[in-house]
Design a protein around this motif. Structure first.
Motif, short mmCIF file in Angstrom:
data_model
loop_
_atom_site.label_atom_id
_atom_site.label_comp_id
_atom_site.label_asym_id
_atom_site.label_seq_id
_atom_site.Cartn_x
_atom_site.Cartn_y
_atom_site.Cartn_z
N VAL A 147 -1.56 -2.12 5.88
CA VAL A 147 -2.74 -1.30 6.04
C VAL A 147 -3.38 -1.08 4.69
CG1 VAL A 147 -1.45 0.88 5.89
CG2 VAL A 147 -3.65 0.83 7.06
N GLN A 148 -4.70 -1.09 4.66
CA GLN A 148 -5.43 -0.81 3.42
C GLN A 148 -5.93 0.64 3.47
OE1 GLN A 148 -6.46 -3.85 5.22
NE2 GLN A 148 -4.68 -4.63 4.14
N LEU A 149 -5.77 1.33 2.36
CA LEU A 149 -6.17 2.73 2.29
C LEU A 149 -7.25 2.90 1.23
CD1 LEU A 149 -2.61 4.35 2.36
CD2 LEU A 149 -4.16 3.99 4.28
N GLN A 150 -8.29 3.62 1.59
CA GLN A 150 -9.40 3.87 0.67
C GLN A 150 -9.58 5.37 0.54
OE1 GLN A 150 -11.40 1.49 -0.97
NE2 GLN A 150 -12.28 3.24 -2.06
N ALA A 151 -9.24 5.90 -0.62
CA ALA A 151 -9.40 7.33 -0.87
C ALA A 151 -10.76 7.60 -1.49
CB ALA A 151 -8.30 7.84 -1.78
N SER A 152 -11.33 8.74 -1.12
CA SER A 152 -12.63 9.13 -1.67
C SER A 152 -12.76 10.64 -1.62
CB SER A 152 -13.77 8.47 -0.87
OG SER A 152 -13.73 8.90 0.48
N GLU A 200 -9.35 6.64 4.25
CA GLU A 200 -9.67 5.80 5.40
C GLU A 200 -8.75 4.60 5.43
OE1 GLU A 200 -13.72 4.62 5.67
OE2 GLU A 200 -13.46 3.65 7.62
N ALA A 201 -8.17 4.33 6.58
CA ALA A 201 -7.23 3.23 6.74
C ALA A 201 -7.87 2.10 7.52
CB ALA A 201 -5.98 3.71 7.45
N ASP A 215 8.11 13.25 12.29
CA ASP A 215 8.56 13.57 10.94
C ASP A 215 7.46 13.36 9.92
OD1 ASP A 215 11.84 12.06 11.49
OD2 ASP A 215 11.09 14.06 11.96
N VAL A 216 7.54 14.14 8.87
CA VAL A 216 6.69 13.89 7.70
C VAL A 216 7.54 13.16 6.67
CG1 VAL A 216 5.25 15.91 8.11
CG2 VAL A 216 7.28 16.12 6.67
N GLN A 217 6.88 12.56 5.71
CA GLN A 217 7.57 11.84 4.64
C GLN A 217 7.25 12.51 3.32
OE1 GLN A 217 9.97 10.33 2.94
NE2 GLN A 217 9.85 8.75 4.50
N LEU A 218 8.29 13.03 2.68
CA LEU A 218 8.09 13.74 1.42
C LEU A 218 8.38 12.86 0.21
CD1 LEU A 218 9.80 17.14 2.34
CD2 LEU A 218 7.46 16.35 2.80
N ASN A 219 9.14 11.81 0.42
CA ASN A 219 9.60 10.96 -0.69
C ASN A 219 8.57 9.86 -0.96
OD1 ASN A 219 10.88 9.25 -2.47
ND2 ASN A 219 12.86 9.41 -1.47
N GLN A 220 7.98 9.87 -2.13
CA GLN A 220 6.93 8.89 -2.43
C GLN A 220 7.47 7.47 -2.39
OE1 GLN A 220 5.75 8.66 -6.71
NE2 GLN A 220 6.97 10.54 -6.91
N TYR A 221 8.75 7.28 -2.65
CA TYR A 221 9.31 5.93 -2.70
C TYR A 221 9.53 5.34 -1.32
CZ TYR A 221 9.94 7.32 -7.51
OH TYR A 221 9.71 7.76 -8.78
N ASP A 222 9.41 6.14 -0.30
CA ASP A 222 9.58 5.65 1.06
C ASP A 222 8.27 5.31 1.74
OD1 ASP A 222 12.47 7.75 1.80
OD2 ASP A 222 12.31 5.69 1.05
N TYR A 223 7.16 5.52 1.05
CA TYR A 223 5.87 5.15 1.63
C TYR A 223 5.65 3.65 1.53
CZ TYR A 223 4.20 9.84 2.56
OH TYR A 223 4.03 11.09 3.09
N ASP A 224 5.01 3.08 2.55
CA ASP A 224 4.82 1.65 2.64
C ASP A 224 3.54 1.18 1.95
OD1 ASP A 224 5.96 2.19 5.92
OD2 ASP A 224 7.13 1.26 4.33
N TYR A 225 2.51 1.99 2.03
CA TYR A 225 1.20 1.58 1.51
C TYR A 225 0.57 2.73 0.72
CZ TYR A 225 1.79 -2.00 5.08
OH TYR A 225 2.28 -3.02 5.86
N TRP A 226 -0.18 2.33 -0.29
CA TRP A 226 -0.86 3.30 -1.14
C TRP A 226 -2.32 2.92 -1.30
CZ3 TRP A 226 1.24 7.67 -3.43
CH2 TRP A 226 2.61 7.84 -3.27
N GLY A 227 -3.15 3.94 -1.37
CA GLY A 227 -4.53 3.72 -1.71
C GLY A 227 -4.75 3.92 -3.20
N GLN A 228 -5.92 3.56 -3.67
CA GLN A 228 -6.24 3.84 -5.06
C GLN A 228 -6.52 5.32 -5.21
OE1 GLN A 228 -8.57 3.53 -3.00
NE2 GLN A 228 -10.22 4.77 -3.79
N GLY A 229 -6.46 5.84 -6.38
CA GLY A 229 -6.64 7.26 -6.56
C GLY A 229 -8.09 7.68 -6.62
#
Length: 127
Positions: free
Chosen positions: A1-6, A22-23, A106-120
């Motif tokens: 998935v692609q993530l676009q933060a704004s 937006e995903a 469940d929520v995910q609190l651990n950043q290392y367990d996330y699969d996809y990241w958007g730009q900041g």
């Protein structure tokens, strides 16, 4: 998935901003979402997370009562409403997606367990 933060920008202390993430590319509702931030010279830190069905939310103590995370599956978008902003909230905010089973709330609190990241997206807060 692609993530676009704004939605980042510059505000005065006490002001508000709403960030969007937006995903695209995959089924948004399959993912728990999270927001993280990184200030200059500091490590990335957890801000808020929401489960894939939106039934669970979790916040860092530093933002509890001021920030609200939400998601809209119809728009494939997660949001972070930030109110009563403080100077220490200034950072680059990033969103992330973690694929969860269909039954998960469940929520995910651990950043290392996330699969996809958007730009900041940059948030600056002036006094």
């Amino acid at each position: 998935v692609q993530l676009q933060a704004s939605g980042g920008g510059s505000v005065q202390a006490g002001g508000s901003l709403r960030l969007s993430c937006e995903a695209s590319g995959r089924t948004f509702s399959d993912y728990a979402m999270g927001w993280f931030r990184q200030a200059p010279g500091k490590e990335r830190e957890f801000v808020a997370a929401i489960s894939r069905r939106g039934g669970s939310r979790y916040y860092a103590d530093s933002v509890k009562g001021r920030f609200t995370i939400s998601s809209d599956n119809a728009k494939n978008t997660a949001y972070l409403q930030m109110n009563s902003l403080k100077r220490e909230d200034a950072a680059v905010y990033s969103c992330a997606a973690d694929r969860k089973p269909v039954w998960s709330n469940d929520v995910q609190l651990n950043q290392y367990d996330y699969d996809y990241w958007g730009q900041g997206t940059l948030v600056t807060v002036s006094s």
